[in-house]
Design a protein around this motif. Sequence first.
Motif, PDB file in Angstrom:
ATOM      1  N   PHE A   1      36.949 -52.542 -47.780  1.00  0.00           N
ATOM      2  CA  PHE A   1      38.254 -53.134 -48.114  1.00  0.00           C
ATOM      3  C   PHE A   1      38.326 -54.586 -47.657  1.00  0.00           C
ATOM      4  O   PHE A   1      38.725 -55.480 -48.422  1.00  0.00           O
ATOM      5  CB  PHE A   1      39.364 -52.317 -47.461  1.00  0.00           C
ATOM      6  CG  PHE A   1      40.748 -52.858 -47.711  1.00  0.00           C
ATOM      7  CD1 PHE A   1      41.472 -52.481 -48.825  1.00  0.00           C
ATOM      8  CD2 PHE A   1      41.325 -53.764 -46.825  1.00  0.00           C
ATOM      9  CE1 PHE A   1      42.741 -52.987 -49.065  1.00  0.00           C
ATOM     10  CE2 PHE A   1      42.599 -54.279 -47.048  1.00  0.00           C
ATOM     11  CZ  PHE A   1      43.308 -53.890 -48.167  1.00  0.00           C
ATOM     12  N   HIS A   2      37.926 -54.845 -46.419  1.00  0.00           N
ATOM     13  CA  HIS A   2      38.041 -56.201 -45.880  1.00  0.00           C
ATOM     14  C   HIS A   2      36.968 -57.129 -46.444  1.00  0.00           C
ATOM     15  O   HIS A   2      37.193 -58.336 -46.558  1.00  0.00           O
ATOM     16  CB  HIS A   2      37.983 -56.161 -44.363  1.00  0.00           C
ATOM     17  CG  HIS A   2      39.183 -55.511 -43.742  1.00  0.00           C
ATOM     18  ND1 HIS A   2      40.453 -56.017 -43.895  1.00  0.00           N
ATOM     19  CD2 HIS A   2      39.323 -54.397 -42.990  1.00  0.00           C
ATOM     20  CE1 HIS A   2      41.322 -55.251 -43.257  1.00  0.00           C
ATOM     21  NE2 HIS A   2      40.658 -54.256 -42.704  1.00  0.00           N
ATOM     22  N   GLU A   3      35.815 -56.590 -46.794  1.00  0.00           N
ATOM     23  CA  GLU A   3      34.794 -57.421 -47.436  1.00  0.00           C
ATOM     24  C   GLU A   3      35.271 -57.885 -48.809  1.00  0.00           C
ATOM     25  O   GLU A   3      35.063 -59.041 -49.187  1.00  0.00           O
ATOM     26  CB  GLU A   3      33.487 -56.633 -47.553  1.00  0.00           C
ATOM     27  CG  GLU A   3      32.748 -56.501 -46.229  1.00  0.00           C
ATOM     28  CD  GLU A   3      31.634 -55.485 -46.283  1.00  0.00           C
ATOM     29  OE1 GLU A   3      30.919 -55.335 -45.287  1.00  0.00           O
ATOM     30  OE2 GLU A   3      31.480 -54.810 -47.331  1.00  0.00           O
ATOM     31  N   GLU A   4      35.898 -56.985 -49.556  1.00  0.00           N
ATOM     32  CA  GLU A   4      36.458 -57.383 -50.854  1.00  0.00           C
ATOM     33  C   GLU A   4      37.547 -58.430 -50.668  1.00  0.00           C
ATOM     34  O   GLU A   4      37.649 -59.389 -51.454  1.00  0.00           O
ATOM     35  CB  GLU A   4      37.019 -56.158 -51.566  1.00  0.00           C
ATOM     36  CG  GLU A   4      35.963 -55.220 -52.128  1.00  0.00           C
ATOM     37  CD  GLU A   4      35.171 -55.879 -53.250  1.00  0.00           C
ATOM     38  OE1 GLU A   4      35.746 -56.718 -53.968  1.00  0.00           O
ATOM     39  OE2 GLU A   4      33.981 -55.561 -53.391  1.00  0.00           O
ATOM     40  N   GLU A   5      38.367 -58.269 -49.642  1.00  0.00           N
ATOM     41  CA  GLU A   5      39.412 -59.253 -49.365  1.00  0.00           C
ATOM     42  C   GLU A   5      38.802 -60.627 -49.061  1.00  0.00           C
ATOM     43  O   GLU A   5      39.278 -61.654 -49.549  1.00  0.00           O
ATOM     44  CB  GLU A   5      40.247 -58.780 -48.178  1.00  0.00           C
ATOM     45  CG  GLU A   5      41.394 -59.711 -47.808  1.00  0.00           C
ATOM     46  CD  GLU A   5      42.150 -59.230 -46.589  1.00  0.00           C
ATOM     47  OE1 GLU A   5      43.133 -59.901 -46.196  1.00  0.00           O
ATOM     48  OE2 GLU A   5      41.768 -58.195 -46.012  1.00  0.00           O
ATOM     49  N   MET A   6      37.731 -60.647 -48.269  1.00  0.00           N
ATOM     50  CA  MET A   6      37.080 -61.908 -47.933  1.00  0.00           C
ATOM     51  C   MET A   6      36.423 -62.542 -49.152  1.00  0.00           C
ATOM     52  O   MET A   6      36.466 -63.768 -49.330  1.00  0.00           O
ATOM     53  CB  MET A   6      36.041 -61.679 -46.841  1.00  0.00           C
ATOM     54  CG  MET A   6      36.619 -61.537 -45.442  1.00  0.00           C
ATOM     55  SD  MET A   6      37.455 -63.048 -44.879  1.00  0.00           S
ATOM     56  CE  MET A   6      36.083 -64.198 -44.874  1.00  0.00           C
TER      57      MET A   6
ATOM     58  N   LEU B   1      38.142 -65.723 -40.222  1.00  0.00           N
ATOM     59  CA  LEU B   1      36.917 -65.499 -39.458  1.00  0.00           C
ATOM     60  C   LEU B   1      37.000 -64.181 -38.694  1.00  0.00           C
ATOM     61  O   LEU B   1      36.012 -63.435 -38.595  1.00  0.00           O
ATOM     62  CB  LEU B   1      36.689 -66.659 -38.494  1.00  0.00           C
ATOM     63  CG  LEU B   1      35.409 -66.605 -37.657  1.00  0.00           C
ATOM     64  CD1 LEU B   1      34.188 -66.635 -38.559  1.00  0.00           C
ATOM     65  CD2 LEU B   1      35.355 -67.761 -36.669  1.00  0.00           C
ATOM     66  N   ARG B   2      38.171 -63.865 -38.162  1.00  0.00           N
ATOM     67  CA  ARG B   2      38.332 -62.603 -37.437  1.00  0.00           C
ATOM     68  C   ARG B   2      38.151 -61.408 -38.373  1.00  0.00           C
ATOM     69  O   ARG B   2      37.515 -60.408 -38.010  1.00  0.00           O
ATOM     70  CB  ARG B   2      39.707 -62.563 -36.779  1.00  0.00           C
ATOM     71  CG  ARG B   2      39.915 -61.343 -35.890  1.00  0.00           C
ATOM     72  CD  ARG B   2      41.266 -61.393 -35.197  1.00  0.00           C
ATOM     73  NE  ARG B   2      41.443 -60.252 -34.313  1.00  0.00           N
ATOM     74  CZ  ARG B   2      41.002 -60.181 -33.066  1.00  0.00           C
ATOM     75  NH1 ARG B   2      40.342 -61.218 -32.555  1.00  0.00           N
ATOM     76  NH2 ARG B   2      41.202 -59.109 -32.325  1.00  0.00           N
ATOM     77  N   ILE B   3      38.693 -61.498 -39.577  1.00  0.00           N
ATOM     78  CA  ILE B   3      38.522 -60.409 -40.543  1.00  0.00           C
ATOM     79  C   ILE B   3      37.056 -60.248 -40.917  1.00  0.00           C
ATOM     80  O   ILE B   3      36.547 -59.130 -41.073  1.00  0.00           O
ATOM     81  CB  ILE B   3      39.393 -60.667 -41.792  1.00  0.00           C
ATOM     82  CG1 ILE B   3      40.871 -60.493 -41.439  1.00  0.00           C
ATOM     83  CG2 ILE B   3      39.015 -59.719 -42.922  1.00  0.00           C
ATOM     84  CD1 ILE B   3      41.813 -60.786 -42.578  1.00  0.00           C
ATOM     85  N   TYR B   4      36.354 -61.369 -41.030  1.00  0.00           N
ATOM     86  CA  TYR B   4      34.912 -61.313 -41.333  1.00  0.00           C
ATOM     87  C   TYR B   4      34.166 -60.558 -40.233  1.00  0.00           C
ATOM     88  O   TYR B   4      33.343 -59.673 -40.506  1.00  0.00           O
ATOM     89  CB  TYR B   4      34.365 -62.728 -41.488  1.00  0.00           C
ATOM     90  CG  TYR B   4      32.854 -62.801 -41.541  1.00  0.00           C
ATOM     91  CD1 TYR B   4      32.164 -62.380 -42.668  1.00  0.00           C
ATOM     92  CD2 TYR B   4      32.126 -63.293 -40.467  1.00  0.00           C
ATOM     93  CE1 TYR B   4      30.785 -62.439 -42.721  1.00  0.00           C
ATOM     94  CE2 TYR B   4      30.751 -63.367 -40.514  1.00  0.00           C
ATOM     95  CZ  TYR B   4      30.085 -62.937 -41.643  1.00  0.00           C
ATOM     96  OH  TYR B   4      28.708 -62.997 -41.678  1.00  0.00           O
TER      97      TYR B   4
END
Length: 394
Positions: free
Chosen positions: A347-352, A256-259
């Motif tokens: 980058f983080h959206e792809e990870e999520m 959730l924090r990464i989102y």
Amino acid sequence: MQYLLRVMRPDAAPSPLRLEAANVDEARRLAEQQGFTVLRIEQGGLAGLQARRGAFPLLLFCQELRVLIEAGLTLPECLETLAQKEEKAETRAALAGLLERLREGRTLSDALAAQPRHFPGLFVGAVRACETTGNLAEGLSRYAMYLEQVDLLRKRIVSASIYPALVLAFGFAVLAFLLGYVVPRFSRIYEARASELSLPSEVLLGLGQAVEQHGLLMLAGMAVLLGAGAAMLAQAAVRARMAAWVTELPYLGRRLRIYHLSRFYRTFAMLLRSGIPVVTALGMINDLLGHALRQSVDRARGMISEGRPFSDAMVACGLATPVAVQLFRAGERSGRLDVMMERAAAFHEEEMLRWVDAFTKLFEPLLMAAIGILIGLIVLLMYLPIFELASGLQ
């Protein structure tokens, strides 16, 4: 009527403010009389929930307004055209309000700010920045692209949730049918031999009889609980507490924090590209973040105001992942911080998205297996007395 405002003073961080007012304009006026700059206004309670259902189609508005501006129409002509083709009365009234204020000589950003229910402070700030550069069409295109990209992850999560939700609904319907119709009829068959039933079978048959006799009362109770839950979720304070609780969970909290961080990076990049200063952009962005991140952004804003480098402030306040901090430092060296913020967001959206796909592939079969086991257990307990009687006859 009660309104929840997100306000800011020039020398302080954004904060919530709750006011009683007859309408949105009066709530805004009361806040401004107290020396606040209003970033956002929303109605409290169930009224706010109903208001969000009829949300203004901001993405479509940006796209259509950009096309008309690039075609050479003036702003009043653009808004008049959009209002004439609009079918929804509420959206048409909002466009008419914008047109009226433009004809009074006010700027588009001021006209948008007068309707905070439809136009968030983030959009107003982006438009105001574009008015100073004279490139409104490009700003609208940038904001429309931002809305599409930010909404992509949420749509993927919602899409991934549809199948499990249907499985749960179907499983609940089957369980309700078994407990409310099938089990009570089996209980009548076993009434004469109630003393010979095993404890699990007795419990199941008793539950079936209770559902048959008090089914409507149970449904009414469930409806009341669902209504109370919806009313509580409509309160911003309750949602904030729930988000804070979820953030503390070991594994889900990190995701959730990464989102939230990916949304932060994407929004911040859009504001920087619109020409908004770093400190001002950090103050505008707080409404999009979870409660924990808001406090971190406030601290980072203060540190940057004192002269600390952007990347150092992000690291000190826990707003930068290992990948993001390297991109931020590269952006500071090259003078392209906005580009690096977008790359960190991507980058983080792809990870999520990869995590959502993996979680869905694991969760769906486990959910189906759990429902199948539960239904099979009920059927087994219904037929268990028959098996016991058959074994006694041998």
